[in-house]
Design a protein around this motif. Structure first.
Motif, PDB file in Angstrom:
ATOM      1  N   SER A 168       0.853  -1.185   0.000  1.00 39.75           N
ATOM      2  CA  SER A 168       0.000   0.000   0.000  1.00 39.75           C
ATOM      3  C   SER A 168       0.888   1.234   0.000  1.00 39.75           C
ATOM      4  O   SER A 168       1.968   1.229   0.601  1.00 39.75           O
ATOM      5  N   LEU A 169       0.431   2.274  -0.682  1.00 37.48           N
ATOM      6  CA  LEU A 169       1.214   3.501  -0.810  1.00 37.48           C
ATOM      7  C   LEU A 169       0.366   4.671  -0.371  1.00 37.48           C
ATOM      8  O   LEU A 169      -0.754   4.873  -0.862  1.00 37.48           O
ATOM      9  N   GLU A 170       0.877   5.482   0.551  1.00 35.72           N
ATOM     10  CA  GLU A 170       0.146   6.626   1.084  1.00 35.72           C
ATOM     11  C   GLU A 170       0.330   7.862   0.199  1.00 35.72           C
ATOM     12  O   GLU A 170       1.325   7.991  -0.511  1.00 35.72           O
ATOM     13  N   ARG A 171      -0.635   8.759   0.295  1.00 37.67           N
ATOM     14  CA  ARG A 171      -0.544  10.050  -0.382  1.00 37.67           C
ATOM     15  C   ARG A 171       0.268  11.005   0.496  1.00 37.67           C
ATOM     16  O   ARG A 171       0.010  11.122   1.691  1.00 37.67           O
ATOM     17  N   TYR A 172       1.219  11.698  -0.107  1.00 39.65           N
ATOM     18  CA  TYR A 172       2.082  12.598   0.663  1.00 39.65           C
ATOM     19  C   TYR A 172       1.373  13.916   0.948  1.00 39.65           C
ATOM     20  O   TYR A 172       0.696  14.492   0.105  1.00 39.65           O
ATOM     21  N   SER A 173       1.573  14.396   2.169  1.00 30.53           N
ATOM     22  CA  SER A 173       1.133  15.724   2.549  1.00 30.53           C
ATOM     23  C   SER A 173       2.078  16.243   3.625  1.00 30.53           C
ATOM     24  O   SER A 173       2.648  15.466   4.395  1.00 30.53           O
ATOM     25  N   PHE A 174       2.242  17.556   3.677  1.00 26.78           N
ATOM     26  CA  PHE A 174       3.046  18.150   4.750  1.00 26.78           C
ATOM     27  C   PHE A 174       2.365  17.956   6.108  1.00 26.78           C
ATOM     28  O   PHE A 174       3.013  17.995   7.137  1.00 26.78           O
ATOM     29  N   LYS A 175       1.049  17.726   6.073  1.00 26.34           N
ATOM     30  CA  LYS A 175       0.286  17.501   7.297  1.00 26.34           C
ATOM     31  C   LYS A 175       0.051  16.001   7.480  1.00 26.34           C
ATOM     32  O   LYS A 175      -0.581  15.364   6.637  1.00 26.34           O
ATOM     33  N   ILE A 176       0.557  15.443   8.559  1.00 23.46           N
ATOM     34  CA  ILE A 176       0.445  14.006   8.803  1.00 23.46           C
ATOM     35  C   ILE A 176      -1.015  13.577   8.867  1.00 23.46           C
ATOM     36  O   ILE A 176      -1.383  12.502   8.381  1.00 23.46           O
ATOM     37  N   LYS A 177      -1.868  14.416   9.444  1.00 15.40           N
ATOM     38  CA  LYS A 177      -3.288  14.073   9.556  1.00 15.40           C
ATOM     39  C   LYS A 177      -3.917  13.867   8.183  1.00 15.40           C
ATOM     40  O   LYS A 177      -4.722  12.944   7.989  1.00 15.40           O
ATOM     41  N   GLU A 178      -3.543  14.688   7.205  1.00 17.40           N
ATOM     42  CA  GLU A 178      -4.078  14.544   5.847  1.00 17.40           C
ATOM     43  C   GLU A 178      -3.582  13.257   5.199  1.00 17.40           C
ATOM     44  O   GLU A 178      -4.323  12.584   4.481  1.00 17.40           O
ATOM     45  N   THR A 179      -2.316  12.908   5.431  1.00 19.39           N
ATOM     46  CA  THR A 179      -1.781  11.666   4.897  1.00 19.39           C
ATOM     47  C   THR A 179      -2.558  10.465   5.435  1.00 19.39           C
ATOM     48  O   THR A 179      -2.905   9.541   4.691  1.00 19.39           O
ATOM     49  N   ILE A 180      -2.848  10.479   6.734  1.00 16.41           N
ATOM     50  CA  ILE A 180      -3.564   9.367   7.356  1.00 16.41           C
ATOM     51  C   ILE A 180      -4.988   9.254   6.826  1.00 16.41           C
ATOM     52  O   ILE A 180      -5.495   8.152   6.577  1.00 16.41           O
ATOM     53  N   ARG A 181      -5.629  10.379   6.597  1.00 13.76           N
ATOM     54  CA  ARG A 181      -7.030  10.372   6.167  1.00 13.76           C
ATOM     55  C   ARG A 181      -7.208  10.127   4.674  1.00 13.76           C
ATOM     56  O   ARG A 181      -8.283   9.737   4.224  1.00 13.76           O
ATOM     57  N   SER A 182      -6.175  10.358   3.882  1.00 13.84           N
ATOM     58  CA  SER A 182      -6.292  10.239   2.423  1.00 13.84           C
ATOM     59  C   SER A 182      -6.365   8.776   1.991  1.00 13.84           C
ATOM     60  O   SER A 182      -5.845   7.889   2.674  1.00 13.84           O
ATOM     61  N   PRO A 183      -6.994   8.508   0.848  1.00 13.03           N
ATOM     62  CA  PRO A 183      -6.985   7.146   0.303  1.00 13.03           C
ATOM     63  C   PRO A 183      -5.555   6.689   0.012  1.00 13.03           C
ATOM     64  O   PRO A 183      -4.659   7.502  -0.237  1.00 13.03           O
TER      65      PRO A 183
END
Length: 313
Positions: A168-183
């Motif tokens: 599985s590959l996460e979507r990058y964001s400067f905000k960790i919360k956004e990374t966790i919530r993203s598909p």
């Protein structure tokens, strides 16, 4: 404990296993500080071509007959993958790898984790193989398969991942919360598995190429969700891969099977330009099936390298 005892006697040992959790958690308990772990994937394209004694040196690739032979071999690799029994010994990909998947689902997952619903596990595996290189959430998996619990989907997914069937590959964001919530996006450990268990014929060469590029990035030492991510721009354009160095965005890679269509080229290039502006990255690349070029974007002071998959790998 036996390995620990033999090691103290001066033996050097190599242990192999097919389950990530077994190696990292259970062996690590007894061998803390006394082992190094290596992840061994099926053959990459370079290894596959060398096994067939095919040379990709520049002087030979300039010959149409030879370059055609290389591209035909690349096409075989893209569909059948790099398991040695298939790539070298010539076993039928669908038959051999189908048996392999059944063995993994039964021995490495169902028995090991005492799965109560083996059928749901098998359906999840088939669904993921049919929707590789695409975004998912655990709720979307739950709804698609009619499961009762999101937690069950999350657990089953982690079992498939521990057994080295999927990534599985996460979507990058400067905000960790956004990374966790993203598909997240799902990738398969070998393209050949798709012909064995995908619910429909896999002729989506764009996603096949994207999966192969992902695996090559992992072979090069990149670690998913540590220094390897995918990225969405603020206006929702997707870039397939983002590499980090020292936790800072370093390189963007877009995968496009072909850039023959001006619409396709504009879409892929625009995503790279926008992402490079947002992340302040100048190292950008497009991996294609056969095209090779350099695009200069003067107004953005950006040089985009386009190279074929056989050269990238």
């Amino acid at each position: 404990l036996l390995v620990n005892k033999l090691q103290r006697r001066g033996y050097n040992l190599i242990l192999t296993g097919s389950n990530a959790r077994l190696l990292s958690r259970e062996l690590g308990t007894a061998l803390t500080g006394r082992y190094m772990q290596f992840q061994l994937l099926p053959l990459g394209l370079g290894e596959f071509l060398r096994s067939r004694e095919l040379d990709t040196s520049d002087d030979l690739m300039g010959l149409p007959q030879h370059s055609g032979k290389i591209l035909r071999a690349c096409g075989t690799f893209l569909k059948n993958g790099g398991f040695p029994e298939v790539a070298i010994d010539g076993l039928h990909a669908g038959e051999y790898l189908g048996t392999l998947i059944d063995a993994i689902l039964y021995k490495d997952i169902t028995i090991r984790h005492n799965i109560r619903s083996p059928r749901l596990l098998t359906e999840l595996c088939s669904y993921l193989l049919s929707n590789f290189a695409r975004e998912f959430t655990y709720n979307s998996l739950k709804n698609a398969l009619g499961a009762n619990s999101r937690t069950t989907m999350e657990n089953y997914f982690s079992y498939l991942q521990d057994a080295y069937l999927i990534f599985s590959l996460e979507r990058y964001s400067f905000k960790i919360k956004e990374t966790i919530r993203s598909p997240r996006k799902v990738y398969i450990v070998d393209n050949g598995l798709l012909s064995a268990r995908a619910r429909q014929a896999t002729d989506d060469y764009g996603h096949l190429l994207e999966n192969a590029v992902f695996l090559e990035l992992v072979r090069q030492g990149n670690v998913p969700n540590q220094n390897l991510f995918y990225y969405h721009t603020k206006n929702n354009l997707e870039v397939d891969f983002l590499l980090l160095e020292d936790r800072k965005p370093q390189k963007l890679i877009q995968v496009a099977y072909g850039l023959d269509s001006s619409i396709t080229e504009k879409r892929e290039i625009n995503a790279l330009i926008k992402a490079s502006q947002e992340l302040r990255i100048n190292d950008v690349q497009v991996v294609t099936w056969a095209a090779e070029d350099v695009i200069e974007i003067e107004k953005d002071n950006l040089t985009i390298e386009i190279l074929p998959f056989w050269k990238f790998a």
